[in-house]
Enzyme design. Structure first.
Site, mmCIF file in Angstrom:
data_model
loop_
_atom_site.group_PDB
_atom_site.id
_atom_site.type_symbol
_atom_site.label_atom_id
_atom_site.label_comp_id
_atom_site.label_asym_id
_atom_site.label_seq_id
_atom_site.Cartn_x
_atom_site.Cartn_y
_atom_site.Cartn_z
ATOM 1 N N ASN A 57 4.846 8.916 -19.371
ATOM 2 C CA ASN A 57 4.459 8.631 -17.986
ATOM 3 C C ASN A 57 5.711 8.470 -17.135
ATOM 4 O O ASN A 57 6.723 7.964 -17.604
ATOM 5 C CB ASN A 57 3.611 7.357 -17.888
ATOM 6 C CG ASN A 57 2.964 7.238 -16.507
ATOM 7 O OD1 ASN A 57 2.056 8.005 -16.183
ATOM 8 N ND2 ASN A 57 3.452 6.325 -15.690
ATOM 9 N N TYR A 100 7.984 2.679 -9.495
ATOM 10 C CA TYR A 100 7.761 1.238 -9.422
ATOM 11 C C TYR A 100 9.064 0.575 -8.998
ATOM 12 O O TYR A 100 10.104 0.809 -9.617
ATOM 13 C CB TYR A 100 7.340 0.675 -10.791
ATOM 14 C CG TYR A 100 6.343 1.517 -11.566
ATOM 15 C CD1 TYR A 100 5.076 1.796 -11.047
ATOM 16 C CD2 TYR A 100 6.660 2.020 -12.833
ATOM 17 C CE1 TYR A 100 4.158 2.556 -11.767
ATOM 18 C CE2 TYR A 100 5.748 2.774 -13.564
ATOM 19 C CZ TYR A 100 4.500 3.050 -13.027
ATOM 20 O OH TYR A 100 3.605 3.799 -13.744
ATOM 21 N N TRP A 133 5.573 -2.692 -12.313
ATOM 22 C CA TRP A 133 4.430 -1.786 -12.491
ATOM 23 C C TRP A 133 3.184 -2.615 -12.383
ATOM 24 O O TRP A 133 2.996 -3.601 -13.070
ATOM 25 C CB TRP A 133 4.496 -0.953 -13.774
ATOM 26 C CG TRP A 133 4.793 -1.642 -15.064
ATOM 27 C CD1 TRP A 133 4.234 -2.781 -15.557
ATOM 28 C CD2 TRP A 133 5.732 -1.197 -16.063
ATOM 29 N NE1 TRP A 133 4.751 -3.080 -16.788
ATOM 30 C CE2 TRP A 133 5.664 -2.114 -17.124
ATOM 31 C CE3 TRP A 133 6.586 -0.090 -16.160
ATOM 32 C CZ2 TRP A 133 6.450 -1.977 -18.273
ATOM 33 C CZ3 TRP A 133 7.354 0.041 -17.300
ATOM 34 C CH2 TRP A 133 7.278 -0.895 -18.331
ATOM 35 N N GLY A 170 0.215 3.540 -14.838
ATOM 36 C CA GLY A 170 0.527 4.120 -16.146
ATOM 37 C C GLY A 170 1.522 3.309 -16.961
ATOM 38 O O GLY A 170 1.328 3.096 -18.167
ATOM 39 N N GLU A 205 3.653 13.824 -15.581
ATOM 40 C CA GLU A 205 4.266 14.029 -14.268
ATOM 41 C C GLU A 205 5.365 15.102 -14.314
ATOM 42 O O GLU A 205 5.583 15.811 -13.331
ATOM 43 C CB GLU A 205 4.881 12.721 -13.742
ATOM 44 C CG GLU A 205 3.887 11.731 -13.153
ATOM 45 C CD GLU A 205 3.168 10.858 -14.172
ATOM 46 O OE1 GLU A 205 3.449 11.000 -15.391
ATOM 47 O OE2 GLU A 205 2.312 10.056 -13.770
ATOM 48 N N ASP A 216 6.763 -5.358 1.965
ATOM 49 C CA ASP A 216 6.067 -4.233 1.342
ATOM 50 C C ASP A 216 5.470 -3.249 2.342
ATOM 51 O O ASP A 216 5.536 -3.451 3.547
ATOM 52 C CB ASP A 216 4.993 -4.773 0.387
ATOM 53 C CG ASP A 216 5.046 -4.072 -0.953
ATOM 54 O OD1 ASP A 216 5.080 -2.827 -0.956
ATOM 55 O OD2 ASP A 216 5.064 -4.769 -1.975
HETATM 56 C C1 LIG Z 1 8.133 4.086 -2.237
HETATM 57 C C2 LIG Z 1 7.061 3.718 -3.210
HETATM 58 C C3 LIG Z 1 7.136 2.526 -3.908
HETATM 59 C C4 LIG Z 1 6.158 2.165 -4.823
HETATM 60 N N1 LIG Z 1 6.276 0.979 -5.499
HETATM 61 C C5 LIG Z 1 5.359 0.657 -6.440
HETATM 62 C C6 LIG Z 1 5.515 -0.527 -7.214
HETATM 63 O O1 LIG Z 1 6.452 -1.296 -7.045
HETATM 64 N N2 LIG Z 1 4.584 -0.797 -8.171
HETATM 65 C C7 LIG Z 1 3.514 0.035 -8.392
HETATM 66 O O2 LIG Z 1 2.720 -0.236 -9.290
HETATM 67 N N3 LIG Z 1 3.333 1.154 -7.653
HETATM 68 C C8 LIG Z 1 4.239 1.487 -6.694
HETATM 69 N N4 LIG Z 1 4.077 2.631 -5.961
HETATM 70 C C9 LIG Z 1 2.887 3.476 -6.181
HETATM 71 C C10 LIG Z 1 2.989 4.255 -7.486
HETATM 72 O O3 LIG Z 1 4.181 4.983 -7.521
HETATM 73 C C11 LIG Z 1 1.805 5.202 -7.644
HETATM 74 O O4 LIG Z 1 0.642 4.409 -7.761
HETATM 75 C C12 LIG Z 1 1.898 6.149 -8.822
HETATM 76 O O5 LIG Z 1 0.649 6.756 -8.986
HETATM 77 C C13 LIG Z 1 2.275 5.436 -10.093
HETATM 78 O O6 LIG Z 1 2.334 6.363 -11.165
HETATM 79 P P1 LIG Z 1 1.324 6.223 -12.383
HETATM 80 O O7 LIG Z 1 -0.011 6.633 -11.834
HETATM 81 O O8 LIG Z 1 1.849 7.148 -13.406
HETATM 82 O O9 LIG Z 1 1.345 4.798 -12.798
HETATM 83 C C14 LIG Z 1 5.047 3.007 -5.036
HETATM 84 C C15 LIG Z 1 4.970 4.210 -4.337
HETATM 85 C C16 LIG Z 1 5.943 4.571 -3.432
HETATM 86 C C17 LIG Z 1 5.820 5.872 -2.705
HETATM 87 MN MN LIG Z 2 0.904 8.683 -14.516
#
Ligand SMILES: Cc1cc2nc3c(=O)[nH]c(=O)nc-3n(C[C@H](O)[C@H](O)[C@H](O)COP(=O)(O)O)c2cc1C
Ligand SMILES: [Mn+2]
Length: 505
Positions: free
Chosen positions: A171, A175, A189, A194, A257, A306
């Site tokens: 994954n 985060y 996360w 993920g 990804e 945030d």
């Molecule tokens: C600039 C930015 C910062 C982010 N920060 C976080 C974070 O701190 N924690 C989190 O869980 N998701 C954060 N996200 C959202 C995740 O990147 C998004 O939900 C993504 O789908 C996570 O990947 P995953 O689905 O593989 O877990 C952020 C997104 C962006 C664009």
């Molecule tokens: Mn994912």
């Protein structure tokens, strides 16, 4: 058109007047935020990517707002308009695929593969020009303190790589990471993501079945205070823009990804093995932080200004320990700020909205279009237009969306009829309030809420509002006649257009 790395993309932006270099000395402490906030909230030519070349008197330039407008976000993914991506994905999906939605999604995995998007492993990589394993440290990186009440400095644009401790599936998620000290970071996360899922699996693994702990001397030394059940984690900064985007995309669990980024850019991403942990990272990253998370450890993370426009509160989160820094000889530090919208992250979200529309249509063919406006910070407001054919269809669409991946976190869903332009917020307000009877057309229920939702009933759980703002008629058992909309007759419109000059207006 596809990019090899973030610096190639930056050169492209500069050539087209979409990036500005700032040579004046600036501070990573709040000053870059204020500059970037003004630039990212401006329109047209004033909204550019920024490359700060003299940050805190150091020699690592800071790249920010690279994705902060429709044209730059599209160009990062090699297209002119974000909608082209959705069109491409729709073509990929339109193979009259048999089977259930889940089967189709699985098929999507193989389709991406067939399209020669698979990552390639290379043995030499720009991101390992310099390898620091003996005394790895974050010192020297211009990591921003974004807002006055932030708990510290935060890495905000990372791709965090983990592996499922049982299946080995990869994954990559974006985060944020709070700097506790020069080799310890908070790992934010959220519970629905993920990385957190891999972390939960690691928690339940007996030590023997767990992933290998760090193998270098420095890594072992750093790991002595932990159990053997550590979870390797790699944090990549920079690399190809498609991969940076992919880390932010809510892909269904199990879809890689890196493979997805390869499909977006039309060629596989080059990956290289980490030096102290058993993971791979993008070869063309600028900086890579290798390390591990001990599933048993938690530490207070936040507050952090945030993307809701409020500070997210301090909470317990896992902790990342650094075992190596690998980097280019002269790296660029890519970052972003989040805060009151619109900002750069809005455009990363827009890319997802346009790209995932065909997948939503695959499951819900009545969907015409969807808009998640900036002010709704993704989860607060989702506007969707549908072709309504039977009673209760708007409610079916709402509940289906609430059951679809991270769309579960949507707080308000407004459903309008197919002819309504969901991107015209004035039209949505006009019809959305005019076409409803709140007693009949609102649906309030409860479910999972975004980690950052400060107004929810309780943390991560709360109420949801669905508004059926479609026109009502016999389908909805509405007995009063529904009035026609006011439209001027064609002949008069043509006449007035023809005579416009004569009126002297
Ligand atoms: C600039 C930015 C910062 C982010 N920060 C976080 C974070 O701190 N924690 C989190 O869980 N998701 C954060 N996200 C959202 C995740 O990147 C998004 O939900 C993504 O789908 C996570 O990947 P995953 O689905 O593989 O877990 C952020 C997104 C962006 C664009
Ligand atoms: Mn994912």
């Amino acid at each position: 058109m596809s990019w090899t790395d973030i610096r190639e993309f930056a050169v492209h932006l500069e050539k087209h007047g979409r990036l500005r270099r700032i040579t004046a000395p600036v501070s990573s402490n709040l000053e870059i935020t204020e500059i970037t906030d003004r630039v990212s909230k401006s329109d047209g030519a004033a909204n550019v990517a920024l490359l700060f070349e003299n940050v805190d008197g150091g020699d690592v330039p800071v790249l920010i707002n690279a994705f902060g407008a429709a044209d730059r976000m599209a160009s990062a993914l090699g297209v002119e308009r974000l909608d082209e991506l959705g069109d491409r994905l729709a073509r990929l999906l339109d193979l009259r695929m048999p089977g259930t939605f889940v089967e189709r999604l699985r098929k999507l995995g193989t389709l991406l593969d067939v399209a020669k998007s698979a990552p390639r492993t290379v043995s030499e990589a720009p991101c390992q020009e310099i390898v620091e394993t003996r005394a790895p440290s974050l010192a020297g990186l211009p990591i921003l303190k974004c807002w006055p009440e932030d708990a510290g400095r935060f890495i905000t644009l990372p791709a965090v790589f983990t592996r499922d401790p049982v299946t080995g599936a990869r994954n990559a998620g974006m985060y944020r990471l709070q700097v506790f000290d020069e080799r310890t970071l908070g790992m934010h996360w959220q519970i629905h993501k993920g990385g957190a899922e891999h972390h939960r699996t690691a928690e339940t693994q007996p030590a023997s079945a767990a992933v290998r702990p760090p193998t270098t001397q420095a890594g072992l030394a750093a790991a002595t205070t932990t159990t053997a059940t550590t979870m390797p984690v790699a944090i990549a900064l920079g690399g190809d823009p498609a991969l940076i985007y992919a880390a932010s995309a809510p892909l269904p669990p199990g879809i890689d990804e890196v493979l997805f980024a390869g499909w977006l850019r039309g060629r596989g991403v080059e990956m290289v093995r980490c030096r102290t942990i058993d993971l791979e990272v993008p070869a063309h990253a600028e900086i890579v932080l290798e390390g591990y998370v001990d599933p048993a450890e938690r530490r207070r993370e936040g507050p952090f200004g945030d993307h809701t426009g409020y500070y997210s509160l301090a909470r317990e989160y896992p902790v990342f320990h650094l075992t190596a820094v690998t980097r280019r000889a002269r790296p660029i530090y890519p970052t972003t700020i989040v805060g009151r919208p619109p900002q750069e992250d809005y455009w990363l979200g827009k890319a997802t909205e346009r790209l995932f529309l065909p997948i939503m249509k695959l499951m819900l063919p009545e969907i015409v279009d969807i808009n998640m406006p900036a002010a709704g910070v993704f989860h607060n407001l989702v506007i969707v237009s549908i072709r309504k054919r039977y009673p209760g269809q708007a409610r079916k669409v709402m509940t289906a969306l609430w059951g679809m991946g991270l769309m579960m976190l949507a707080k308000t869903i407004i459903v309008v009829s197919d002819h309504v332009n969901v991107h015209d917020l004035s039209e949505v307000a006009w019809r959305g309030t005019g076409n409803i009877d709140p007693k009949r057309d609102l649906m309030i229920l409860e479910g999972p809420m975004d980690d950052l939702d400060h107004a929810a009933l309780r943390h991560r759980f709360g109420g949801k509002l669905g508004i059926d703002a479609t026109e009502k008629g016999p389908l909805d058992d509405v007995t009063q006649p529904w009035p026609a909309e006011i439209v001027m007759s064609e002949d008069v419109r043509a006449l007035v257009t023809r005579r416009w000059e004569e009126y002297g207006l």
